[in-house]
Design a protein around this motif. Structure first.
Motif, PDB file in Angstrom:
ATOM      1  N   VAL A   1       0.836  -1.206   0.000  1.00 50.73           N
ATOM      2  CA  VAL A   1       0.000   0.000   0.000  1.00 50.73           C
ATOM      3  C   VAL A   1       0.870   1.256   0.000  1.00 50.73           C
ATOM      4  O   VAL A   1       0.581   2.236  -0.699  1.00 50.73           O
ATOM      5  N   GLN A   2       1.924   1.231   0.776  1.00 48.53           N
ATOM      6  CA  GLN A   2       2.841   2.376   0.812  1.00 48.53           C
ATOM      7  C   GLN A   2       3.493   2.602  -0.548  1.00 48.53           C
ATOM      8  O   GLN A   2       3.653   3.747  -0.986  1.00 48.53           O
ATOM      9  N   GLN A   3       3.853   1.514  -1.233  1.00 48.90           N
ATOM     10  CA  GLN A   3       4.414   1.651  -2.576  1.00 48.90           C
ATOM     11  C   GLN A   3       3.394   2.243  -3.536  1.00 48.90           C
ATOM     12  O   GLN A   3       3.716   3.116  -4.354  1.00 48.90           O
ATOM     13  N   LEU A   4       2.161   1.767  -3.444  1.00 49.24           N
ATOM     14  CA  LEU A   4       1.103   2.276  -4.317  1.00 49.24           C
ATOM     15  C   LEU A   4       0.847   3.759  -4.069  1.00 49.24           C
ATOM     16  O   LEU A   4       0.679   4.543  -4.999  1.00 49.24           O
ATOM     17  N   ALA A   5       0.798   4.127  -2.790  1.00 48.82           N
ATOM     18  CA  ALA A   5       0.532   5.522  -2.432  1.00 48.82           C
ATOM     19  C   ALA A   5       1.613   6.446  -2.970  1.00 48.82           C
ATOM     20  O   ALA A   5       1.335   7.594  -3.339  1.00 48.82           O
ATOM     21  N   THR A   6       2.834   5.975  -3.025  1.00 46.50           N
ATOM     22  CA  THR A   6       3.935   6.787  -3.547  1.00 46.50           C
ATOM     23  C   THR A   6       3.712   7.143  -5.010  1.00 46.50           C
ATOM     24  O   THR A   6       4.022   8.258  -5.444  1.00 46.50           O
ATOM     25  N   THR A   7       3.114   6.241  -5.776  1.00 38.10           N
ATOM     26  CA  THR A   7       2.900   6.508  -7.202  1.00 38.10           C
ATOM     27  C   THR A   7       1.863   7.600  -7.421  1.00 38.10           C
ATOM     28  O   THR A   7       1.917   8.311  -8.420  1.00 38.10           O
ATOM     29  N   THR A   8       0.913   7.758  -6.495  1.00 33.60           N
ATOM     30  CA  THR A   8      -0.123   8.774  -6.669  1.00 33.60           C
ATOM     31  C   THR A   8       0.402  10.178  -6.416  1.00 33.60           C
ATOM     32  O   THR A   8      -0.251  11.154  -6.782  1.00 33.60           O
ATOM     33  N   THR A   9       1.559  10.293  -5.806  1.00 37.30           N
ATOM     34  CA  THR A   9       2.141  11.616  -5.550  1.00 37.30           C
ATOM     35  C   THR A   9       3.223  11.948  -6.571  1.00 37.30           C
ATOM     36  O   THR A   9       3.872  12.974  -6.480  1.00 37.30           O
ATOM     37  N   THR A  10       3.411  11.060  -7.545  1.00 37.13           N
ATOM     38  CA  THR A  10       4.429  11.261  -8.572  1.00 37.13           C
ATOM     39  C   THR A  10       3.787  11.839  -9.822  1.00 37.13           C
ATOM     40  O   THR A  10       2.753  11.347 -10.283  1.00 37.13           O
TER      41      THR A  10
ATOM     42  N   LEU B   1     -10.547  -0.924 -15.377  1.00 39.46           N
ATOM     43  CA  LEU B   1     -10.053   0.403 -15.005  1.00 39.46           C
ATOM     44  C   LEU B   1      -8.735   0.701 -15.723  1.00 39.46           C
ATOM     45  O   LEU B   1      -8.021  -0.207 -16.141  1.00 39.46           O
ATOM     46  N   SER B   2      -8.424   1.977 -15.853  1.00 40.18           N
ATOM     47  CA  SER B   2      -7.114   2.361 -16.363  1.00 40.18           C
ATOM     48  C   SER B   2      -6.073   2.065 -15.287  1.00 40.18           C
ATOM     49  O   SER B   2      -6.434   1.871 -14.110  1.00 40.18           O
ATOM     50  N   PRO B   3      -4.777   2.011 -15.625  1.00 41.26           N
ATOM     51  CA  PRO B   3      -3.760   1.741 -14.605  1.00 41.26           C
ATOM     52  C   PRO B   3      -3.835   2.688 -13.413  1.00 41.26           C
ATOM     53  O   PRO B   3      -3.750   2.240 -12.253  1.00 41.26           O
ATOM     54  N   GLN B   4      -4.006   3.990 -13.660  1.00 42.99           N
ATOM     55  CA  GLN B   4      -4.088   4.946 -12.555  1.00 42.99           C
ATOM     56  C   GLN B   4      -5.329   4.701 -11.703  1.00 42.99           C
ATOM     57  O   GLN B   4      -5.275   4.739 -10.460  1.00 42.99           O
ATOM     58  N   GLN B   5      -6.455   4.416 -12.343  1.00 41.49           N
ATOM     59  CA  GLN B   5      -7.689   4.128 -11.609  1.00 41.49           C
ATOM     60  C   GLN B   5      -7.543   2.836 -10.811  1.00 41.49           C
ATOM     61  O   GLN B   5      -8.006   2.741  -9.672  1.00 41.49           O
ATOM     62  N   ALA B   6      -6.895   1.839 -11.408  1.00 43.82           N
ATOM     63  CA  ALA B   6      -6.705   0.559 -10.721  1.00 43.82           C
ATOM     64  C   ALA B   6      -5.838   0.728  -9.479  1.00 43.82           C
ATOM     65  O   ALA B   6      -6.121   0.131  -8.432  1.00 43.82           O
ATOM     66  N   ILE B   7      -4.792   1.552  -9.586  1.00 39.61           N
ATOM     67  CA  ILE B   7      -3.944   1.824  -8.427  1.00 39.61           C
ATOM     68  C   ILE B   7      -4.768   2.442  -7.307  1.00 39.61           C
ATOM     69  O   ILE B   7      -4.680   2.025  -6.140  1.00 39.61           O
ATOM     70  N   GLU B   8      -5.601   3.418  -7.624  1.00 43.73           N
ATOM     71  CA  GLU B   8      -6.422   4.082  -6.607  1.00 43.73           C
ATOM     72  C   GLU B   8      -7.419   3.111  -5.986  1.00 43.73           C
ATOM     73  O   GLU B   8      -7.664   3.138  -4.775  1.00 43.73           O
ATOM     74  N   PHE B   9      -7.993   2.237  -6.808  1.00 43.09           N
ATOM     75  CA  PHE B   9      -8.926   1.240  -6.287  1.00 43.09           C
ATOM     76  C   PHE B   9      -8.219   0.268  -5.352  1.00 43.09           C
ATOM     77  O   PHE B   9      -8.728  -0.064  -4.276  1.00 43.09           O
ATOM     78  N   LEU B  10      -7.036  -0.207  -5.747  1.00 44.05           N
ATOM     79  CA  LEU B  10      -6.289  -1.148  -4.916  1.00 44.05           C
ATOM     80  C   LEU B  10      -5.853  -0.508  -3.604  1.00 44.05           C
ATOM     81  O   LEU B  10      -5.840  -1.167  -2.562  1.00 44.05           O
ATOM     82  N   ILE B  11      -5.503   0.771  -3.650  1.00 46.64           N
ATOM     83  CA  ILE B  11      -5.160   1.480  -2.415  1.00 46.64           C
ATOM     84  C   ILE B  11      -6.372   1.536  -1.493  1.00 46.64           C
ATOM     85  O   ILE B  11      -6.286   1.233  -0.298  1.00 46.64           O
ATOM     86  N   ALA B  12      -7.530   1.925  -2.055  1.00 41.85           N
ATOM     87  CA  ALA B  12      -8.749   2.057  -1.242  1.00 41.85           C
ATOM     88  C   ALA B  12      -9.160   0.717  -0.640  1.00 41.85           C
ATOM     89  O   ALA B  12      -9.534   0.641   0.536  1.00 41.85           O
ATOM     90  N   SER B  13      -9.077  -0.360  -1.437  1.00 39.75           N
ATOM     91  CA  SER B  13      -9.494  -1.666  -0.929  1.00 39.75           C
ATOM     92  C   SER B  13      -8.533  -2.177   0.141  1.00 39.75           C
ATOM     93  O   SER B  13      -8.964  -2.729   1.161  1.00 39.75           O
ATOM     94  N   ALA B  14      -7.231  -1.958  -0.068  1.00 40.48           N
ATOM     95  CA  ALA B  14      -6.251  -2.398   0.936  1.00 40.48           C
ATOM     96  C   ALA B  14      -6.372  -1.570   2.210  1.00 40.48           C
ATOM     97  O   ALA B  14      -6.283  -2.112   3.321  1.00 40.48           O
ATOM     98  N   GLU B  15      -6.563  -0.265   2.068  1.00 46.30           N
ATOM     99  CA  GLU B  15      -6.712   0.589   3.249  1.00 46.30           C
ATOM    100  C   GLU B  15      -7.955   0.211   4.042  1.00 46.30           C
ATOM    101  O   GLU B  15      -7.965   0.307   5.274  1.00 46.30           O
ATOM    102  N   MET B  16      -9.001  -0.219   3.354  1.00 46.00           N
ATOM    103  CA  MET B  16     -10.202  -0.685   4.041  1.00 46.00           C
ATOM    104  C   MET B  16      -9.872  -1.919   4.890  1.00 46.00           C
ATOM    105  O   MET B  16     -10.229  -1.985   6.076  1.00 46.00           O
ATOM    106  N   LEU B  17      -9.175  -2.885   4.305  1.00 50.63           N
ATOM    107  CA  LEU B  17      -8.809  -4.099   5.039  1.00 50.63           C
ATOM    108  C   LEU B  17      -7.893  -3.779   6.213  1.00 50.63           C
ATOM    109  O   LEU B  17      -8.078  -4.289   7.325  1.00 50.63           O
ATOM    110  N   VAL B  18      -6.893  -2.920   5.958  1.00 44.52           N
ATOM    111  CA  VAL B  18      -5.940  -2.552   7.009  1.00 44.52           C
ATOM    112  C   VAL B  18      -6.641  -1.796   8.134  1.00 44.52           C
ATOM    113  O   VAL B  18      -6.405  -2.035   9.317  1.00 44.52           O
ATOM    114  N   GLY B  19      -7.538  -0.871   7.761  1.00 38.11           N
ATOM    115  CA  GLY B  19      -8.251  -0.084   8.764  1.00 38.11           C
ATOM    116  C   GLY B  19      -9.147  -0.937   9.643  1.00 38.11           C
ATOM    117  O   GLY B  19      -9.142  -0.805  10.875  1.00 38.11           O
TER     118      GLY B  19
END
Length: 231
Positions: A26-35, A199-217
């Motif tokens: 998730v941390q790796q994915l989040a880094t890509t959204t700020t790039t 989804l597009s790659p960028q959309q897929a990254i955001e979806f995977l972040i949201a789904s993982a953050e839900m599980l982690v939370g």
């Protein structure tokens, strides 16, 4: 995580390691959204890495279910909060669609001025009508499969009296339970793949972040609750 790790550890230990690794992903994915302008190949590589991680989970769980399906059905590796939200040993597949709609709406509201100006961002706020239609169609198909598997488990549970009365039939009954658990996990994994695929790659990254953050939370809240309850 390697195949050797998948098959050699008790599932509860495997799950703890798997979850720790999910946090790092998730941390790796989040880094890509700020790039600015992340490379498409890099995004696809990260997406494949996350999907392989989920595949590892369900592969290990399948092995555990074959060894002891009743143990897997009780999900001892999960917190009480997680178990209260479970659908057949894990998250409900249709949750993926609620996440997409929620994330898309939140992003839309926060950037409505840009959207009204006709600016396209390529993220989840920028889902096309075709994508929305495909999400809706996939959701309907997933609901049907969910209901069918739920009914199958309900029938299995209703046969408990038969299990007690006909001990010779117990191996067949247990085998049916293994099949039900595997069907539920297969639907979870197929739903993830299908959603990511539309989804597009960028959309897929955001979806995977949201789904993982839900599980982690949810797991974090559950751990805190269980620790407080034990005091």
């Amino acid at each position: 995580m390697t195949t050797t790790t998948t098959t050699s550890l008790p599932f509860s230990q495997f799950y703890d390691l798997w979850f720790d690794h999910l946090n790092r992903l998730v941390q790796q994915l989040a880094t890509t959204t700020t790039t600015d302008g992340p490379d498409k190949d890099h995004l696809l590589n990260l997406i494949n890495k996350v999907m392989s991680h989920y595949e590892d989970l369900y592969r290990a769980k399948s092995v555990a279910a074959e060894k002891d399906p009743l143990h897997v059905l009780t999900c001892p590796w999960a917190t009480t909060l997680e178990r209260s939200l479970h659908w057949i040993t894990g998250w409900r597949p249709t949750t993926a669609f609620h996440l997409i709609y929620t994330e898309s709406s939140l992003l839309f509201e926060s950037h409505i001025i840009d959207i009204l100006r006709g600016l396209h961002t390529g993220d989840l706020r920028d889902l096309s009508p075709v994508q929305f239609r495909r999400v809706s169609e996939l959701q309907c198909d997933t609901v049907k499969e969910e209901n069918a598997i739920t009914e199958e488990l309900s029938e299995w549970q209703d046969s408990a009296n038969e299990i007690m009365a006909q001990c010779t039939d117990i191996n067949e009954k247990i085998g049916r339970l293994v099949s039900i658990i595997k069907k539920a996990d297969d639907l979870r994994l197929r739903t993830l793949r299908s959603v990511v695929g539309l989804l597009s790659p960028q959309q897929a990254i955001e979806f995977l972040i949201a789904s993982a953050e839900m599980l982690v939370g949810i797991r974090g809240w559950g751990l805190n609750h269980d620790r407080t309850r034990r005091r």
